[in-house]
Design a protein around this motif. Structure first.
Motif, mmCIF file in Angstrom:
data_model
loop_
_atom_site.group_PDB
_atom_site.id
_atom_site.type_symbol
_atom_site.label_atom_id
_atom_site.label_comp_id
_atom_site.label_asym_id
_atom_site.label_seq_id
_atom_site.Cartn_x
_atom_site.Cartn_y
_atom_site.Cartn_z
ATOM 1 N N LEU A 166 3.239 -5.505 -10.732
ATOM 2 C CA LEU A 166 3.156 -4.062 -10.486
ATOM 3 C C LEU A 166 2.053 -3.666 -9.513
ATOM 4 O O LEU A 166 2.326 -3.125 -8.443
ATOM 5 N N ARG A 167 0.820 -3.937 -9.859
ATOM 6 C CA ARG A 167 -0.287 -3.423 -9.055
ATOM 7 C C ARG A 167 -0.345 -4.027 -7.657
ATOM 8 O O ARG A 167 -0.418 -3.301 -6.654
ATOM 9 N N LEU A 168 -0.329 -5.342 -7.536
ATOM 10 C CA LEU A 168 -0.498 -5.951 -6.223
ATOM 11 C C LEU A 168 0.644 -5.636 -5.257
ATOM 12 O O LEU A 168 0.380 -5.311 -4.087
ATOM 13 N N PRO A 169 1.897 -5.686 -5.670
ATOM 14 C CA PRO A 169 2.964 -5.290 -4.730
ATOM 15 C C PRO A 169 2.817 -3.860 -4.219
ATOM 16 O O PRO A 169 3.153 -3.569 -3.060
ATOM 17 N N SER A 170 2.309 -2.960 -5.058
ATOM 18 C CA SER A 170 2.145 -1.575 -4.618
ATOM 19 C C SER A 170 1.052 -1.462 -3.561
ATOM 20 O O SER A 170 1.131 -0.620 -2.666
ATOM 21 N N LEU A 171 0.020 -2.323 -3.646
ATOM 22 C CA LEU A 171 -1.049 -2.295 -2.643
ATOM 23 C C LEU A 171 -0.570 -2.859 -1.311
ATOM 24 O O LEU A 171 -1.045 -2.435 -0.249
ATOM 25 N N GLU A 172 0.359 -3.786 -1.344
ATOM 26 C CA GLU A 172 0.903 -4.331 -0.101
ATOM 27 C C GLU A 172 1.569 -3.243 0.735
ATOM 28 O O GLU A 172 1.658 -3.347 1.956
ATOM 29 N N ARG A 173 2.032 -2.196 0.075
ATOM 30 C CA ARG A 173 2.760 -1.122 0.768
ATOM 31 C C ARG A 173 1.915 0.122 0.998
ATOM 32 O O ARG A 173 2.358 1.047 1.681
ATOM 33 N N MET A 174 0.723 0.189 0.410
ATOM 34 C CA MET A 174 -0.052 1.424 0.429
ATOM 35 C C MET A 174 -0.669 1.708 1.797
ATOM 36 O O MET A 174 -1.369 0.865 2.361
#
Length: 245
Positions: A166-174
């Motif tokens: 959850l957290r790391l994939p969302s940062l890849e796109r932020m």
């Protein structure tokens, strides 16, 4: 691609206002270049707490370790990158201190609430702004770094799963995210750390924290974050003051 700076030596601390300018000039112009030239050291950087001197917003979801023996410095974050953790151990930091000049020992002795960890990089992911960082260079203009422990192996596995799914994939796109590193401690109070590199403070408005999540993702995040015992002031949001942005 294998990254060059797989080890991080991180120190959190406060400073007295009196003599601060003298300390900062010495630290930036003399100490960081001197330490960065040691074998295996790749870079040195210095960060100051965003909003230093002002009341920090309290995150109701963050839980702090119930241990008053943990040093509580938060105003400054000194960081050195190494090829691995071993340049910080051969010689050891304690041995380095023993052989430093009287001036260096006096200057470093001004620090208040000093807390140090040596971290090994467990995982690194690039964000949309990753082109702003060249291999082996200092981290981004703004960082957020959390350091924490958990009470059980089960909690650690759940935390790792949450970061991975959850957290790391969302940062890849932020938008505005340069990158994120999950760190594991070789030395220091905190076993785990999460380290975000950002282009500016404003990026934090889009950070995928609990307040922006809904449904099952929000529930899972509240559960996991509630198991983390953070160090004082963690997660620290800080802006780079050396090298100048």
């Amino acid at each position: 691609m294998r990254h060059m700076d797989m080890g991080l030596w991180v120190t959190w601390y406060d400073l007295p206002i009196e003599g601060e300018a003298e300390y900062l000039a010495w630290f930036h112009e003399k100490y960081i270049p001197e330490m960065s030239s040691r074998p295996g050291f790749l870079w040195g950087a210095h960060y100051e707490l965003v909003g230093r001197g002002k009341s920090q917003e309290i995150n109701p979801h963050v839980k702090y370790a119930d241990d008053t023996s943990i040093p509580s410095g938060t105003e400054f974050v000194a960081m050195f990158g190494g090829e691995s953790t071993y340049p910080f151990m051969n010689p050891s930091l304690a041995h380095i201190v023993e052989n430093q000049s009287t001036e260096t020992r006096e200057m470093l002795g001004r620090r208040i609430g000093e807390r140090t960890c040596i971290f090994a990089e467990e995982l690194r992911l690039d964000g949309p702004e990753s082109a702003q960082r060249t291999p082996g260079s200092v981290p981004g203009p703004v960082i957020q770094i959390g350091s924490f422990n958990l009470e059980s192996a089960e909690d650690e596995l759940e935390m790792g799963t949450w970061y991975a799914q959850l957290r790391l994939p969302s940062l890849e796109r932020m938008h505005g995210c340069i990158g994120v590193r999950k760190l594991i401690s070789s030395s220091g109070w905190a076993k785990h750390s999460i380290f975000y590199e950002l282009i500016s403070e404003e990026v934090l408005e889009h950070f995928p924290g609990i307040k922006l999540l809904q449904g099952a993702e929000r529930e899972w995040s509240i559960k996991v974050v509630g198991t983390l015992d953070h160090a004082p002031g963690s997660p620290t949001v800080a802006k780079r003051i050396w090298p100048p942005v």
